[in-house]
Design a protein around this motif. Structure first.
Motif, PDB file in Angstrom:
ATOM      1  N   GLU A  41       0.830  -1.208   0.000  1.00 50.08           N
ATOM      2  CA  GLU A  41       0.000   0.000   0.000  1.00 50.08           C
ATOM      3  C   GLU A  41       0.865   1.258   0.000  1.00 50.08           C
ATOM      4  O   GLU A  41       0.566   2.233  -0.713  1.00 50.08           O
ATOM      5  CB  GLU A  41      -0.925  -0.017   1.224  1.00 50.08           C
ATOM      6  N   ILE A  42       1.936   1.251   0.769  1.00 43.51           N
ATOM      7  CA  ILE A  42       2.831   2.406   0.802  1.00 43.51           C
ATOM      8  C   ILE A  42       3.529   2.569  -0.548  1.00 43.51           C
ATOM      9  O   ILE A  42       3.667   3.685  -1.064  1.00 43.51           O
ATOM     10  CB  ILE A  42       3.863   2.247   1.940  1.00 43.51           C
ATOM     11  N   GLU A  43       3.946   1.454  -1.126  1.00 47.63           N
ATOM     12  CA  GLU A  43       4.604   1.484  -2.435  1.00 47.63           C
ATOM     13  C   GLU A  43       3.695   2.124  -3.488  1.00 47.63           C
ATOM     14  O   GLU A  43       4.123   2.996  -4.259  1.00 47.63           O
ATOM     15  CB  GLU A  43       4.967   0.057  -2.834  1.00 47.63           C
ATOM     16  N   ASP A  44       2.439   1.711  -3.512  1.00 46.80           N
ATOM     17  CA  ASP A  44       1.495   2.250  -4.501  1.00 46.80           C
ATOM     18  C   ASP A  44       1.193   3.721  -4.246  1.00 46.80           C
ATOM     19  O   ASP A  44       1.101   4.522  -5.183  1.00 46.80           O
ATOM     20  CB  ASP A  44       0.199   1.443  -4.470  1.00 46.80           C
ATOM     21  N   ARG A  45       1.017   4.081  -2.976  1.00 51.47           N
ATOM     22  CA  ARG A  45       0.598   5.434  -2.653  1.00 51.47           C
ATOM     23  C   ARG A  45       1.689   6.461  -2.939  1.00 51.47           C
ATOM     24  O   ARG A  45       1.402   7.582  -3.343  1.00 51.47           O
ATOM     25  CB  ARG A  45       0.159   5.506  -1.188  1.00 51.47           C
ATOM     26  N   PHE A  46       2.938   6.081  -2.723  1.00 44.29           N
ATOM     27  CA  PHE A  46       4.026   7.046  -2.880  1.00 44.29           C
ATOM     28  C   PHE A  46       4.806   6.862  -4.187  1.00 44.29           C
ATOM     29  O   PHE A  46       5.683   7.669  -4.492  1.00 44.29           O
ATOM     30  CB  PHE A  46       4.992   6.955  -1.695  1.00 44.29           C
ATOM     31  N   GLY A  47       4.508   5.798  -4.935  1.00 48.31           N
ATOM     32  CA  GLY A  47       5.183   5.597  -6.209  1.00 48.31           C
ATOM     33  C   GLY A  47       6.664   5.331  -6.076  1.00 48.31           C
ATOM     34  O   GLY A  47       7.480   5.873  -6.829  1.00 48.31           O
ATOM     35  N   VAL A  48       7.031   4.498  -5.092  1.00 53.21           N
ATOM     36  CA  VAL A  48       8.440   4.158  -4.862  1.00 53.21           C
ATOM     37  C   VAL A  48       8.604   2.648  -4.911  1.00 53.21           C
ATOM     38  O   VAL A  48       7.621   1.895  -4.950  1.00 53.21           O
ATOM     39  CB  VAL A  48       8.931   4.687  -3.494  1.00 53.21           C
ATOM     40  N   SER A  49       9.842   2.207  -4.917  1.00 51.13           N
ATOM     41  CA  SER A  49      10.113   0.774  -4.971  1.00 51.13           C
ATOM     42  C   SER A  49       9.895   0.126  -3.606  1.00 51.13           C
ATOM     43  O   SER A  49       9.874   0.798  -2.575  1.00 51.13           O
ATOM     44  CB  SER A  49      11.559   0.533  -5.415  1.00 51.13           C
ATOM     45  N   ARG A  50       9.753  -1.192  -3.611  1.00 50.01           N
ATOM     46  CA  ARG A  50       9.590  -1.931  -2.366  1.00 50.01           C
ATOM     47  C   ARG A  50      10.845  -1.781  -1.492  1.00 50.01           C
ATOM     48  O   ARG A  50      10.746  -1.732  -0.261  1.00 50.01           O
ATOM     49  CB  ARG A  50       9.319  -3.408  -2.661  1.00 50.01           C
ATOM     50  N   THR A  51      12.016  -1.695  -2.132  1.00 50.62           N
ATOM     51  CA  THR A  51      13.261  -1.505  -1.374  1.00 50.62           C
ATOM     52  C   THR A  51      13.241  -0.193  -0.612  1.00 50.62           C
ATOM     53  O   THR A  51      13.634  -0.124   0.560  1.00 50.62           O
ATOM     54  CB  THR A  51      14.476  -1.548  -2.309  1.00 50.62           C
ATOM     55  N   THR A  52      12.758   0.874  -1.245  1.00 49.16           N
ATOM     56  CA  THR A  52      12.675   2.180  -0.585  1.00 49.16           C
ATOM     57  C   THR A  52      11.728   2.116   0.605  1.00 49.16           C
ATOM     58  O   THR A  52      12.006   2.672   1.676  1.00 49.16           O
ATOM     59  CB  THR A  52      12.207   3.252  -1.583  1.00 49.16           C
ATOM     60  N   VAL A  53      10.603   1.426   0.420  1.00 42.60           N
ATOM     61  CA  VAL A  53       9.637   1.283   1.515  1.00 42.60           C
ATOM     62  C   VAL A  53      10.279   0.563   2.695  1.00 42.60           C
ATOM     63  O   VAL A  53      10.155   0.988   3.849  1.00 42.60           O
ATOM     64  CB  VAL A  53       8.390   0.519   1.041  1.00 42.60           C
ATOM     65  N   ARG A  54      10.978  -0.514   2.405  1.00 42.37           N
ATOM     66  CA  ARG A  54      11.581  -1.299   3.487  1.00 42.37           C
ATOM     67  C   ARG A  54      12.677  -0.525   4.210  1.00 42.37           C
ATOM     68  O   ARG A  54      12.817  -0.627   5.431  1.00 42.37           O
ATOM     69  CB  ARG A  54      12.119  -2.618   2.929  1.00 42.37           C
ATOM     70  N   LEU A  55      13.442   0.269   3.463  1.00 37.47           N
ATOM     71  CA  LEU A  55      14.470   1.096   4.107  1.00 37.47           C
ATOM     72  C   LEU A  55      13.841   2.145   5.022  1.00 37.47           C
ATOM     73  O   LEU A  55      14.341   2.399   6.123  1.00 37.47           O
ATOM     74  CB  LEU A  55      15.331   1.776   3.039  1.00 37.47           C
ATOM     75  N   ALA A  56      12.741   2.750   4.575  1.00 35.78           N
ATOM     76  CA  ALA A  56      12.057   3.758   5.397  1.00 35.78           C
ATOM     77  C   ALA A  56      11.491   3.128   6.666  1.00 35.78           C
ATOM     78  O   ALA A  56      11.622   3.686   7.761  1.00 35.78           O
ATOM     79  CB  ALA A  56      10.950   4.421   4.591  1.00 35.78           C
ATOM     80  N   LEU A  57      10.867   1.959   6.535  1.00 28.78           N
ATOM     81  CA  LEU A  57      10.293   1.286   7.704  1.00 28.78           C
ATOM     82  C   LEU A  57      11.392   0.805   8.644  1.00 28.78           C
ATOM     83  O   LEU A  57      11.244   0.850   9.870  1.00 28.78           O
ATOM     84  CB  LEU A  57       9.422   0.114   7.259  1.00 28.78           C
TER      85      LEU A  57
END
Length: 253
Positions: A41-57
């Motif tokens: 959901e975060i990936e879709d909402r912000f238009g970023v890669s799954r790697t970026t999401v995981r680094l942020a979390l």
């Protein structure tokens, strides 16, 4: 609607995403234990890669903001509490961070101090009598630390009502020590800290699990005349508590 990040900024995308998620947590009024959106959901909402999401979390988890549980999701943690290396009481420290302190007395008695405590108190010979206090310290009703304190009888008396169970649960210890007839003033102290793992007793009191991290802070406090008047050990929940200090480079004030 997609919340796009600014790829023209020098700030890495995962850092921008971390800050955006912090804004959402505040704006949405999420409470400790609430579940955050999924990685997808975060990936879709912000238009970023799954790697970026995981680094942020991962960055949020390292800051103690969230907890990631395999197979269940990401959950908001209780607010982090800072321990400051200053001769302040637990009560003063909690109030300065917008938290409501409370205390529960677990043990209180007059007894002979063990040799390590005796040495720290600079007491010799037959002069071993101390008031021993063991208390559970809470912030907003949640247990965050266990405090074990030794106070020489020659300074506080054998069984003075100023340090009754009721008074100790209602007031800060340092506030009580400053009151007449004890009138004990604290002027300086030395603290040492180390990491450890919670045993079954501490884990039960802190509502954690045996083997969870704890922060142990040993404090030796003196009065204006240089007499050691208090030896305390504080065992903090290592998940919620962090040790915070400010440092300066020598020669820069």
């Amino acid at each position: 609607m997609m919340n796009r990040l600014d790829r023209r900024q020098a700030l890495p995308l995962y850092v921008q995403l971390k800050e955006a998620l912090l804004d959402e947590i505040r704006d949405d009024g999420l409470q400790p234990g609430d579940r955050l959106a999924t990685e997808g959901e975060i990936e879709d909402r912000f238009g970023v890669s799954r790697t970026t999401v995981r680094l942020a979390l991962q960055a949020l988890a390292q800051d103690g903001v969230v907890e990631r549980i395999q197979g269940k999701g990401t959950f908001l943690c209780p607010p982090q509490i800072s321990h400051r290396p200053a001769l302040t009481s637990f009560t003063e420290n909690m109030l300065s961070q917008g938290l409501t302190p409370s205390r529960r007395v677990l043990e209180m008695e007059t007894r002979d101090a063990p040799d390590p405590v005796l040495s720290a108190l600079r007491m010799r010979g037959s002069d071993r009598r101390c008031r021993f206090l063991r208390r559970l310290l809470l912030a907003d009703g949640d247990p965050v630390a266990v405090a074990e304190t030794w106070l020489p009888v020659r300074f506080v008396g054998e069984e003075h009502e100023t340090l009754s169970r009721e008074a100790l649960e209602e007031h800060s210890l340092y506030e009580l020590l400053a009151q007449s007839p004890i009138a004990l003033e604290l002027a300086s102290g030395v603290e040492t800290s180390r990491a450890a793992l919670a045993d079954a007793d501490i884990a039960g009191l802190l509502r954690s699990s045996q083997g969870d991290p704890v922060l142990i802070v040993d404090r030796i406090s003196s009065d204006p005349a240089g007499r050691v008047v208090e030896v305390s050990r504080l065992i903090f929940d290592g998940v919620r508590y962090r040790y915070r200090t400010e440092v300066t480079r020598p020669g820069n004030g």
